[in-house]
Write a protein that holds these residues in place. Structure first.
Motif, PDB file in Angstrom:
ATOM      1  N   ALA A 208      -0.919  17.984  47.766  1.00 53.30           N
ATOM      2  CA  ALA A 208       0.212  17.436  47.010  1.00 53.30           C
ATOM      3  C   ALA A 208      -0.288  16.619  45.819  1.00 53.30           C
ATOM      4  N   ASN A 209      -1.352  15.858  46.033  1.00 54.33           N
ATOM      5  CA  ASN A 209      -1.929  15.081  44.935  1.00 54.33           C
ATOM      6  C   ASN A 209      -2.470  15.999  43.844  1.00 54.33           C
ATOM      7  N   TYR A 210      -3.152  17.082  44.246  1.00 57.64           N
ATOM      8  CA  TYR A 210      -3.674  18.032  43.259  1.00 57.64           C
ATOM      9  C   TYR A 210      -2.536  18.692  42.489  1.00 57.64           C
ATOM     10  N   ARG A 211      -1.463  19.024  43.190  1.00 53.34           N
ATOM     11  CA  ARG A 211      -0.318  19.656  42.529  1.00 53.34           C
ATOM     12  C   ARG A 211       0.281  18.699  41.504  1.00 53.34           C
ATOM     13  N   GLU A 212       0.429  17.436  41.883  1.00 53.24           N
ATOM     14  CA  GLU A 212       0.974  16.433  40.964  1.00 53.24           C
ATOM     15  C   GLU A 212       0.061  16.269  39.747  1.00 53.24           C
ATOM     16  N   LEU A 213      -1.238  16.249  39.983  1.00 53.64           N
ATOM     17  CA  LEU A 213      -2.198  16.127  38.889  1.00 53.64           C
ATOM     18  C   LEU A 213      -2.119  17.328  37.952  1.00 53.64           C
ATOM     19  N   ALA A 214      -1.959  18.512  38.506  1.00 52.61           N
ATOM     20  CA  ALA A 214      -1.841  19.719  37.685  1.00 52.61           C
ATOM     21  C   ALA A 214      -0.562  19.686  36.850  1.00 52.61           C
ATOM     22  N   GLU A 215       0.521  19.205  37.428  1.00 51.36           N
ATOM     23  CA  GLU A 215       1.770  19.099  36.667  1.00 51.36           C
ATOM     24  C   GLU A 215       1.632  18.112  35.521  1.00 51.36           C
ATOM     25  N   LYS A 216       0.965  16.973  35.784  1.00 51.58           N
ATOM     26  CA  LYS A 216       0.733  15.995  34.718  1.00 51.58           C
ATOM     27  C   LYS A 216      -0.126  16.601  33.611  1.00 51.58           C
ATOM     28  N   ALA A 217      -1.150  17.348  34.009  1.00 42.00           N
ATOM     29  CA  ALA A 217      -2.029  17.972  33.016  1.00 42.00           C
ATOM     30  C   ALA A 217      -1.242  18.966  32.176  1.00 42.00           C
ATOM     31  N   GLY A 218      -0.336  19.690  32.791  1.00 41.36           N
ATOM     32  CA  GLY A 218       0.491  20.634  32.044  1.00 41.36           C
ATOM     33  C   GLY A 218       1.381  19.925  31.049  1.00 41.36           C
ATOM     34  N   MET A 219       1.981  18.799  31.475  1.00 37.42           N
ATOM     35  CA  MET A 219       2.830  18.020  30.561  1.00 37.42           C
ATOM     36  C   MET A 219       2.004  17.452  29.414  1.00 37.42           C
ATOM     37  N   ASP A 220       0.836  16.906  29.741  1.00 37.42           N
ATOM     38  CA  ASP A 220      -0.034  16.349  28.708  1.00 37.42           C
ATOM     39  C   ASP A 220      -0.456  17.433  27.719  1.00 37.42           C
ATOM     40  N   SER A 221      -0.734  18.606  28.231  1.00 34.21           N
ATOM     41  CA  SER A 221      -1.127  19.715  27.362  1.00 34.21           C
ATOM     42  C   SER A 221       0.001  20.082  26.405  1.00 34.21           C
ATOM     43  N   ALA A 222       1.220  20.089  26.904  1.00 32.47           N
ATOM     44  CA  ALA A 222       2.361  20.401  26.042  1.00 32.47           C
ATOM     45  C   ALA A 222       2.538  19.326  24.969  1.00 32.47           C
ATOM     46  N   GLU A 223       2.349  18.068  25.343  1.00 33.00           N
ATOM     47  CA  GLU A 223       2.465  16.974  24.363  1.00 33.00           C
ATOM     48  C   GLU A 223       1.376  17.082  23.303  1.00 33.00           C
ATOM     49  N   ILE A 224       0.169  17.402  23.720  1.00 27.94           N
ATOM     50  CA  ILE A 224      -0.935  17.542  22.765  1.00 27.94           C
ATOM     51  C   ILE A 224      -0.669  18.707  21.821  1.00 27.94           C
ATOM     52  N   LYS A 225      -0.157  19.796  22.373  1.00 24.86           N
ATOM     53  CA  LYS A 225       0.159  20.950  21.530  1.00 24.86           C
ATOM     54  C   LYS A 225       1.222  20.597  20.496  1.00 24.86           C
ATOM     55  N   ALA A 226       2.249  19.865  20.916  1.00 25.74           N
ATOM     56  CA  ALA A 226       3.303  19.452  19.982  1.00 25.74           C
ATOM     57  C   ALA A 226       2.730  18.535  18.902  1.00 25.74           C
ATOM     58  N   SER A 227       1.848  17.625  19.301  1.00 24.98           N
ATOM     59  CA  SER A 227       1.230  16.725  18.324  1.00 24.98           C
ATOM     60  C   SER A 227       0.378  17.502  17.320  1.00 24.98           C
ATOM     61  N   LEU A 228      -0.360  18.476  17.801  1.00 26.41           N
ATOM     62  CA  LEU A 228      -1.189  19.277  16.899  1.00 26.41           C
ATOM     63  C   LEU A 228      -0.334  20.076  15.917  1.00 26.41           C
ATOM     64  N   ILE A 229       0.774  20.598  16.384  1.00 29.57           N
ATOM     65  CA  ILE A 229       1.678  21.328  15.482  1.00 29.57           C
ATOM     66  C   ILE A 229       2.205  20.397  14.404  1.00 29.57           C
ATOM     67  N   GLU A 230       2.558  19.164  14.801  1.00 24.55           N
ATOM     68  CA  GLU A 230       3.051  18.185  13.829  1.00 24.55           C
ATOM     69  C   GLU A 230       1.964  17.839  12.815  1.00 24.55           C
ATOM     70  N   VAL A 231       0.740  17.623  13.290  1.00 20.85           N
ATOM     71  CA  VAL A 231      -0.368  17.287  12.393  1.00 20.85           C
ATOM     72  C   VAL A 231      -0.645  18.451  11.434  1.00 20.85           C
ATOM     73  N   LYS A 232      -0.584  19.670  11.970  1.00 22.68           N
ATOM     74  CA  LYS A 232      -0.802  20.845  11.116  1.00 22.68           C
ATOM     75  C   LYS A 232       0.240  20.927  10.008  1.00 22.68           C
ATOM     76  N   SER A 233       1.491  20.702  10.364  1.00 17.48           N
ATOM     77  CA  SER A 233       2.549  20.775   9.348  1.00 17.48           C
ATOM     78  C   SER A 233       2.363  19.678   8.300  1.00 17.48           C
TER      79      SER A 233
END
Length: 81
Positions: A43-68
């Protein structure tokens, strides 16, 4: 076989049965605890993976903003230069 020997055999058999039940109970208890710990760890690993997925999406959004913004700055520099 005398009565004394039969009684002693009964007592030893009874204690052997009790010991076997106690040992089996301890084995089942240990297996259950191990399974619970494994489930909690998963359960802890699953929670960590979900957080990593959310963080990855936030980083991707930030990179798109920086690119624009970078494209905008480059366009401004081309217009000035």
């Amino acid at each position: 076989m005398s009565t004394a020997n039969a009684g002693m055999l009964f007592v030893f058999g009874f204690f052997f049965l009790i010991a076997a039940i106690v040992i089996a109970s301890m084995f089942v208890w240990a297996t259950t605890k191990k399974a619970q710990a494994s489930a909690a760890r998963e359960a802890n690993y699953r929670e960590l993976a979900e957080k990593a997925g959310m963080d990855s999406a936030e980083i991707k959004a930030s990179l798109i903003e920086v690119k624009s913004r970078l494209v905008s700055v480059e366009r401004m520099l081309k217009e000035v230069g």
